[in-house]
Write a protein that holds these residues in place. Sequence first.
Motif, PDB file in Angstrom:
ATOM      1  N   GLU A 114     -11.239  12.974 -35.326  1.00  0.00           N
ATOM      2  CA  GLU A 114     -10.820  11.738 -35.995  1.00  0.00           C
ATOM      3  C   GLU A 114      -9.488  11.915 -36.713  1.00  0.00           C
ATOM      4  O   GLU A 114      -8.741  10.953 -36.895  1.00  0.00           O
ATOM      5  N   ILE A 115      -9.202  13.143 -37.138  1.00  0.00           N
ATOM      6  CA  ILE A 115      -7.986  13.405 -37.920  1.00  0.00           C
ATOM      7  C   ILE A 115      -6.746  13.025 -37.123  1.00  0.00           C
ATOM      8  O   ILE A 115      -5.793  12.457 -37.662  1.00  0.00           O
ATOM      9  N   ASP A 116      -6.762  13.305 -35.811  1.00  0.00           N
ATOM     10  CA  ASP A 116      -5.605  12.992 -34.964  1.00  0.00           C
ATOM     11  C   ASP A 116      -5.713  11.637 -34.278  1.00  0.00           C
ATOM     12  O   ASP A 116      -4.767  11.200 -33.639  1.00  0.00           O
ATOM     13  N   ASN A 117      -6.860  10.991 -34.392  1.00  0.00           N
ATOM     14  CA  ASN A 117      -7.058   9.700 -33.712  1.00  0.00           C
ATOM     15  C   ASN A 117      -7.173   8.598 -34.765  1.00  0.00           C
ATOM     16  O   ASN A 117      -8.239   8.058 -35.027  1.00  0.00           O
ATOM     17  N   VAL A 118      -6.018   8.263 -35.339  1.00  0.00           N
ATOM     18  CA  VAL A 118      -5.992   7.301 -36.448  1.00  0.00           C
ATOM     19  C   VAL A 118      -6.461   5.935 -35.980  1.00  0.00           C
ATOM     20  O   VAL A 118      -7.232   5.243 -36.674  1.00  0.00           O
ATOM     21  N   ASN A 119      -6.046   5.525 -34.778  1.00  0.00           N
ATOM     22  CA  ASN A 119      -6.423   4.203 -34.271  1.00  0.00           C
ATOM     23  C   ASN A 119      -7.925   4.107 -33.998  1.00  0.00           C
ATOM     24  O   ASN A 119      -8.561   3.107 -34.305  1.00  0.00           O
ATOM     25  N   ARG A 145     -10.555   1.581 -35.856  1.00  0.00           N
ATOM     26  CA  ARG A 145     -11.416   0.631 -35.127  1.00  0.00           C
ATOM     27  C   ARG A 145     -12.884   0.780 -35.541  1.00  0.00           C
ATOM     28  O   ARG A 145     -13.573  -0.205 -35.808  1.00  0.00           O
ATOM     29  N   ALA A 146     -13.358   2.017 -35.581  1.00  0.00           N
ATOM     30  CA  ALA A 146     -14.754   2.271 -35.951  1.00  0.00           C
ATOM     31  C   ALA A 146     -15.018   1.805 -37.386  1.00  0.00           C
ATOM     32  O   ALA A 146     -16.076   1.226 -37.676  1.00  0.00           O
ATOM     33  N   ASP A 147     -14.045   2.038 -38.260  1.00  0.00           N
ATOM     34  CA  ASP A 147     -14.192   1.634 -39.670  1.00  0.00           C
ATOM     35  C   ASP A 147     -14.187   0.111 -39.804  1.00  0.00           C
ATOM     36  O   ASP A 147     -14.992  -0.462 -40.551  1.00  0.00           O
ATOM     37  N   TYR A 148     -13.289  -0.545 -39.067  1.00  0.00           N
ATOM     38  CA  TYR A 148     -13.189  -2.004 -39.122  1.00  0.00           C
ATOM     39  C   TYR A 148     -14.487  -2.636 -38.632  1.00  0.00           C
ATOM     40  O   TYR A 148     -14.995  -3.602 -39.225  1.00  0.00           O
ATOM     41  N   LEU A 149     -15.026  -2.081 -37.544  1.00  0.00           N
ATOM     42  CA  LEU A 149     -16.265  -2.626 -36.981  1.00  0.00           C
ATOM     43  C   LEU A 149     -17.383  -2.578 -38.020  1.00  0.00           C
ATOM     44  O   LEU A 149     -18.138  -3.545 -38.181  1.00  0.00           O
ATOM     45  N   PHE A 180     -15.349   9.360 -28.972  1.00  0.00           N
ATOM     46  CA  PHE A 180     -14.750   9.408 -30.305  1.00  0.00           C
ATOM     47  C   PHE A 180     -15.792   9.785 -31.372  1.00  0.00           C
ATOM     48  O   PHE A 180     -15.471  10.411 -32.382  1.00  0.00           O
ATOM     49  N   LEU A 181     -17.049   9.430 -31.142  1.00  0.00           N
ATOM     50  CA  LEU A 181     -18.097   9.672 -32.140  1.00  0.00           C
ATOM     51  C   LEU A 181     -18.751  11.051 -32.012  1.00  0.00           C
ATOM     52  O   LEU A 181     -19.663  11.376 -32.772  1.00  0.00           O
TER      53      LEU A 181
END
Length: 319
Positions: A205-210, A214-218, A259-260
Amino acid sequence: MSASTDELAHGFPPLIRVYKDGRVERLKGTEIAPPSTNPKTGVQSKDIVIDPNTALSARIFIPKITKPNQKLPLVIYFHGGGFCIETAFSPQIHNYADSLAAEANAVVLSVNYRRAPEHPLPIAYNDSWAAIQWVASHSTNGGPEVWLKDYVDFNRFFFAGDSAGANIAHNMGIRVGWEVLDRVKVVGIVLIHPYFGGKDPIGGEIDNVNGKARADYLWMFVCPTSSGLDDPLINPVMDPRLSGLGCDKVLVCVAEKDFLRDRGWYYKEELEKSGWGGVVEIMEAEGEGHGFHMFKPTCDNAVAMLKRVVAFINEDMTH
């Protein structure tokens, strides 16, 4: 149509759009498969209403019954779809539950909980708990569903789910640990590609900001009353009740390119450290992405994962 009705309030491609006038447009997960009898395996399914007041329903599957009076394990299944798309009647969810019933020789009850944004969290959790309690009410021969009364061994309960459904399965396990389900024994929980998160990024997650955004927004979209990304509902590691998880064993399935993935590993590690007395196993599918088993159910990794889930359900059987 006036321009104002086409203004987006929330967009979450490729899943869902919510317009400012309140309309909700689901972009996927709207197909429905009817209940059926599988000609190859003999698995039968039918739809049942659990609570007419809330329209809470489920699809129940029974394998081909070969021995009279045989009592089978029960898997209560929670489907994925980010808490906002898919149903218990979606073709791939139906097919997975059908396969699970056949391979594990188990009764499977797939819960059709209400979804965000029309029914924001915690409604899906409350529906899921209501479904569990309704199923448990059959343990004393009460309850209206003959398939549950005739075929289920209430000492061999399992919860399972994929993605958001795995999140629900975990949270139901926490609830069992603290609210005691009478006359029912939850043996194990299967978490497939669980949708967990947290305020601080970990691993990939550290390198995958987008991806993290997205996961946080959801999460905040489906649970607008949440305290945030360290809410124990989405970040179980922050839950002081984690050590009281109400089952004997957990199987976490992750996928290398999901991603998860790191959240699944983190959950396993922290559950082991928590003081919980059970056993947690993990299985990683190489080269696969999130939910791959739903879209490619016959691929080698999906077949291997189903076999592992089946073994997990049946390994403690005494013959």
